[in-house]
Write a protein that holds these residues in place. Structure first.
Motif, PDB file in Angstrom:
ATOM      1  N   PHE A 198       0.883  -1.107  -0.028  1.00 28.40           N
ATOM      2  CA  PHE A 198       0.094  -0.134   0.009  1.00 28.40           C
ATOM      3  C   PHE A 198       0.896   1.314   0.156  1.00 28.40           C
ATOM      4  O   PHE A 198       1.842   1.363   0.747  1.00 28.40           O
ATOM      5  CB  PHE A 198      -0.808   0.007   1.169  1.00 28.40           C
ATOM      6  CG  PHE A 198      -1.944  -1.121   1.299  1.00 28.40           C
ATOM      7  CD1 PHE A 198      -3.126  -0.879   0.437  1.00 28.40           C
ATOM      8  CD2 PHE A 198      -1.497  -2.322   2.093  1.00 28.40           C
ATOM      9  CE1 PHE A 198      -3.917  -2.077   0.583  1.00 28.40           C
ATOM     10  CE2 PHE A 198      -2.567  -3.458   2.095  1.00 28.40           C
ATOM     11  CZ  PHE A 198      -3.685  -3.311   1.588  1.00 28.40           C
ATOM     12  N   LYS A 199       0.573   2.196  -0.676  1.00 24.73           N
ATOM     13  CA  LYS A 199       1.228   3.506  -0.797  1.00 24.73           C
ATOM     14  C   LYS A 199       0.215   4.453  -0.452  1.00 24.73           C
ATOM     15  O   LYS A 199      -0.949   4.870  -0.712  1.00 24.73           O
ATOM     16  CB  LYS A 199       1.823   3.641  -2.102  1.00 24.73           C
ATOM     17  CG  LYS A 199       2.550   2.791  -2.665  1.00 24.73           C
ATOM     18  CD  LYS A 199       3.309   2.976  -4.114  1.00 24.73           C
ATOM     19  CE  LYS A 199       4.413   2.166  -4.406  1.00 24.73           C
ATOM     20  NZ  LYS A 199       4.962   2.647  -5.825  1.00 24.73           N
ATOM     21  N   PHE A 200       0.804   5.444   0.209  1.00 26.09           N
ATOM     22  CA  PHE A 200      -0.002   6.695   0.623  1.00 26.09           C
ATOM     23  C   PHE A 200       0.809   7.820   1.043  1.00 26.09           C
ATOM     24  O   PHE A 200       2.141   7.710   1.320  1.00 26.09           O
ATOM     25  CB  PHE A 200      -0.922   6.330   2.008  1.00 26.09           C
ATOM     26  CG  PHE A 200      -0.245   5.770   3.267  1.00 26.09           C
ATOM     27  CD1 PHE A 200       0.032   6.812   4.251  1.00 26.09           C
ATOM     28  CD2 PHE A 200       0.610   4.709   3.343  1.00 26.09           C
ATOM     29  CE1 PHE A 200       0.510   6.338   5.509  1.00 26.09           C
ATOM     30  CE2 PHE A 200       1.132   4.334   4.595  1.00 26.09           C
ATOM     31  CZ  PHE A 200       1.138   4.983   5.421  1.00 26.09           C
ATOM     32  N   HIS A 201       0.527   9.091   1.115  1.00 28.53           N
ATOM     33  CA  HIS A 201       1.139  10.283   1.324  1.00 28.53           C
ATOM     34  C   HIS A 201       0.259  11.178   2.150  1.00 28.53           C
ATOM     35  O   HIS A 201      -0.930  11.421   2.299  1.00 28.53           O
ATOM     36  CB  HIS A 201       1.854  10.957   0.033  1.00 28.53           C
ATOM     37  CG  HIS A 201       0.610  11.085  -1.014  1.00 28.53           C
ATOM     38  ND1 HIS A 201       0.281  10.018  -1.913  1.00 28.53           N
ATOM     39  CD2 HIS A 201      -0.358  12.052  -1.164  1.00 28.53           C
ATOM     40  CE1 HIS A 201      -0.952  10.488  -2.583  1.00 28.53           C
ATOM     41  NE2 HIS A 201      -1.083  11.827  -2.249  1.00 28.53           N
ATOM     42  N   GLN A 202       1.066  12.068   2.985  1.00 27.87           N
ATOM     43  CA  GLN A 202       0.547  13.104   3.714  1.00 27.87           C
ATOM     44  C   GLN A 202       1.379  14.508   3.518  1.00 27.87           C
ATOM     45  O   GLN A 202       2.531  14.345   3.398  1.00 27.87           O
ATOM     46  CB  GLN A 202       0.407  13.051   4.903  1.00 27.87           C
ATOM     47  CG  GLN A 202      -0.667  11.757   5.327  1.00 27.87           C
ATOM     48  CD  GLN A 202      -0.665  11.314   6.555  1.00 27.87           C
ATOM     49  OE1 GLN A 202      -0.085  10.418   7.361  1.00 27.87           O
ATOM     50  NE2 GLN A 202      -1.757  12.115   7.601  1.00 27.87           N
ATOM     51  N   ASN A 203       0.728  15.539   3.713  1.00 35.29           N
ATOM     52  CA  ASN A 203       1.503  16.833   3.866  1.00 35.29           C
ATOM     53  C   ASN A 203       2.005  16.789   5.366  1.00 35.29           C
ATOM     54  O   ASN A 203       1.292  16.181   6.280  1.00 35.29           O
ATOM     55  CB  ASN A 203       0.435  17.899   3.984  1.00 35.29           C
ATOM     56  CG  ASN A 203      -0.269  18.326   2.626  1.00 35.29           C
ATOM     57  OD1 ASN A 203       0.691  17.586   1.380  1.00 35.29           O
ATOM     58  ND2 ASN A 203      -1.177  18.392   2.239  1.00 35.29           N
ATOM     59  N   VAL A 204       3.068  17.487   5.497  1.00 35.58           N
ATOM     60  CA  VAL A 204       3.712  17.570   6.879  1.00 35.58           C
ATOM     61  C   VAL A 204       3.874  18.808   7.527  1.00 35.58           C
ATOM     62  O   VAL A 204       4.231  19.611   6.216  1.00 35.58           O
ATOM     63  CB  VAL A 204       5.130  16.829   6.826  1.00 35.58           C
ATOM     64  CG1 VAL A 204       4.724  15.199   6.743  1.00 35.58           C
ATOM     65  CG2 VAL A 204       6.241  17.121   5.920  1.00 35.58           C
ATOM     66  N   TYR A 205       3.757  19.176   8.547  1.00 42.33           N
ATOM     67  CA  TYR A 205       3.788  20.474   9.112  1.00 42.33           C
ATOM     68  C   TYR A 205       4.358  20.696  10.119  1.00 42.33           C
ATOM     69  O   TYR A 205       4.566  19.892  11.109  1.00 42.33           O
ATOM     70  CB  TYR A 205       2.260  21.163   9.719  1.00 42.33           C
ATOM     71  CG  TYR A 205       1.349  21.182   8.239  1.00 42.33           C
ATOM     72  CD1 TYR A 205       1.247  22.222   7.379  1.00 42.33           C
ATOM     73  CD2 TYR A 205       0.457  20.197   7.895  1.00 42.33           C
ATOM     74  CE1 TYR A 205       0.640  22.462   6.282  1.00 42.33           C
ATOM     75  CE2 TYR A 205      -0.668  20.186   6.760  1.00 42.33           C
ATOM     76  CZ  TYR A 205      -0.407  21.425   5.922  1.00 42.33           C
ATOM     77  OH  TYR A 205      -1.247  21.725   4.927  1.00 42.33           O
ATOM     78  N   SER A 206       5.364  21.953  10.413  1.00 44.14           N
ATOM     79  CA  SER A 206       6.153  22.028  11.588  1.00 44.14           C
ATOM     80  C   SER A 206       4.907  22.884  12.515  1.00 44.14           C
ATOM     81  O   SER A 206       3.876  23.197  11.905  1.00 44.14           O
ATOM     82  CB  SER A 206       7.199  23.029  11.295  1.00 44.14           C
ATOM     83  OG  SER A 206       6.505  24.436  10.677  1.00 44.14           O
ATOM     84  N   GLY A 207       5.471  23.178  13.568  1.00 48.33           N
ATOM     85  CA  GLY A 207       4.653  23.684  14.484  1.00 48.33           C
ATOM     86  C   GLY A 207       4.158  25.174  14.031  1.00 48.33           C
ATOM     87  O   GLY A 207       3.055  25.571  14.194  1.00 48.33           O
ATOM     88  N   LYS A 208       5.055  25.972  13.656  1.00 52.58           N
ATOM     89  CA  LYS A 208       4.846  27.292  13.228  1.00 52.58           C
ATOM     90  C   LYS A 208       3.908  27.284  11.954  1.00 52.58           C
ATOM     91  O   LYS A 208       3.144  28.211  11.608  1.00 52.58           O
ATOM     92  CB  LYS A 208       6.170  28.084  12.743  1.00 52.58           C
ATOM     93  CG  LYS A 208       5.613  29.484  12.225  1.00 52.58           C
ATOM     94  CD  LYS A 208       7.234  30.179  12.137  1.00 52.58           C
ATOM     95  CE  LYS A 208       6.684  31.645  11.841  1.00 52.58           C
ATOM     96  NZ  LYS A 208       5.760  31.906  10.773  1.00 52.58           N
ATOM     97  N   GLU A 209       4.256  26.317  11.023  1.00 54.34           N
ATOM     98  CA  GLU A 209       3.281  25.989   9.631  1.00 54.34           C
ATOM     99  C   GLU A 209       2.088  25.997  10.032  1.00 54.34           C
ATOM    100  O   GLU A 209       0.975  26.441   9.409  1.00 54.34           O
ATOM    101  CB  GLU A 209       3.914  25.172   8.784  1.00 54.34           C
ATOM    102  CG  GLU A 209       5.032  25.462   8.257  1.00 54.34           C
ATOM    103  CD  GLU A 209       6.020  24.329   7.497  1.00 54.34           C
ATOM    104  OE1 GLU A 209       6.586  24.654   6.600  1.00 54.34           O
ATOM    105  OE2 GLU A 209       5.679  23.185   7.696  1.00 54.34           O
TER     106      GLU A 209
END
Length: 247
Positions: A198-209
């Protein structure tokens, strides 16, 4: 084209490993801490991307009026059975979080266990936040719980294997993309002579972002925490919990 999270087989195959009994047991204490962190004692709660209803049921047991939303029919059916066995009433709604909005309805909205950031277009993350903002009553609170970029940069390895309790071998492959704004994952389940990928992806965020994104959507007083106990957010924080209030 369908998006990765629309594949019901992903959730069916991964369910025993993502939602074991221990995760359900943890939900009760997590809800207690989340309510304290948010400063909410009563009222209507929106559990967005509720999955199998771990937190929805725990909230309902504490007397909250819970609306639990998920777009995955398989997980929502699991959540309904969980609520029935716990003898609590929860409103379950089959809906994409980009579509769900009920103006001025909820005192608290939750997005738990990194269920924020699924979409290819980050503007759709903004849309989700605007929907949540509209759905909260004045003074209402949003709590988003994700795996933060700072911790990810320190701990995520390109390749990892683990042996699951039933003997299945789980192979995880991770790749950071687009100038550290996204992560692509590949999970391979190997059991006997059978393998599923299975392949999946996500946006990743820093605390400030994440904080800036919530402020942009209209939230005020956005605070960041590194765990549900209210610890500080930083490189060693196990989670990124962002708490914002609607004026």
């Amino acid at each position: 084209m369908t998006e990765w999270f629309e594949d019901e087989s992903f959730w069916r195959e991964m369910y025993p490993y993502m939602f074991d009994e221990n995760r359900f047991a943890q939900a009760v204490e997590q809800v207690r801490k989340v309510l304290k962190l948010a400063g909410i004692r009563r009222g209507a709660v929106l559990d967005l991307c509720c999955g199998p209803g771990r937190h929805s049921v725990a909230l309902a047991k504490r007397g909250f009026q819970v609306t639990a939303v998920d777009r995955t029919r398989f997980l929502l059916n699991k959540a309904r059975r969980h609520a029935k066995s716990a003898r609590v009433r929860v409103e379950f709604v089959l809906s994409d979080m980009r579509d769900f909005v009920r103006p001025n309805r909820y005192k608290l909205a939750l997005s738990m266990w990194t269920s924020f950031g699924y979409f290819d277009d980050k503007n759709e993350d903004r849309l989700v936040l605007r929907n949540i903002f509209a759905s909260l009553k004045p003074g209402g609170v949003l709590l988003i719980d994700v795996f933060g970029k700072e911790r990810m940069a320190k701990t995520v390895q390109p390749f990892h294997t683990s042996r699951l309790p039933d003997g299945t071998l789980l192979v995880e492959v991770h790749e950071i993309l687009d100038d550290w704004t996204r992560i692509r994952n590949e999970w391979i389940l190997i059991k006997g002579n059978r393998a599923k990928r299975f392949k999946f992806h996500q946006n990743v965020y820093s605390g400030k972002e994440l904080k800036d994104l919530m402020l942009e959507a209209g939230f005020a007083e956005v605070k960041l925490f590194g765990d549900f106990d209210g610890g500080p957010y930083g490189l060693d924080a196990p989670r990124l919990a962002a708490v914002g209030r609607k004026r």
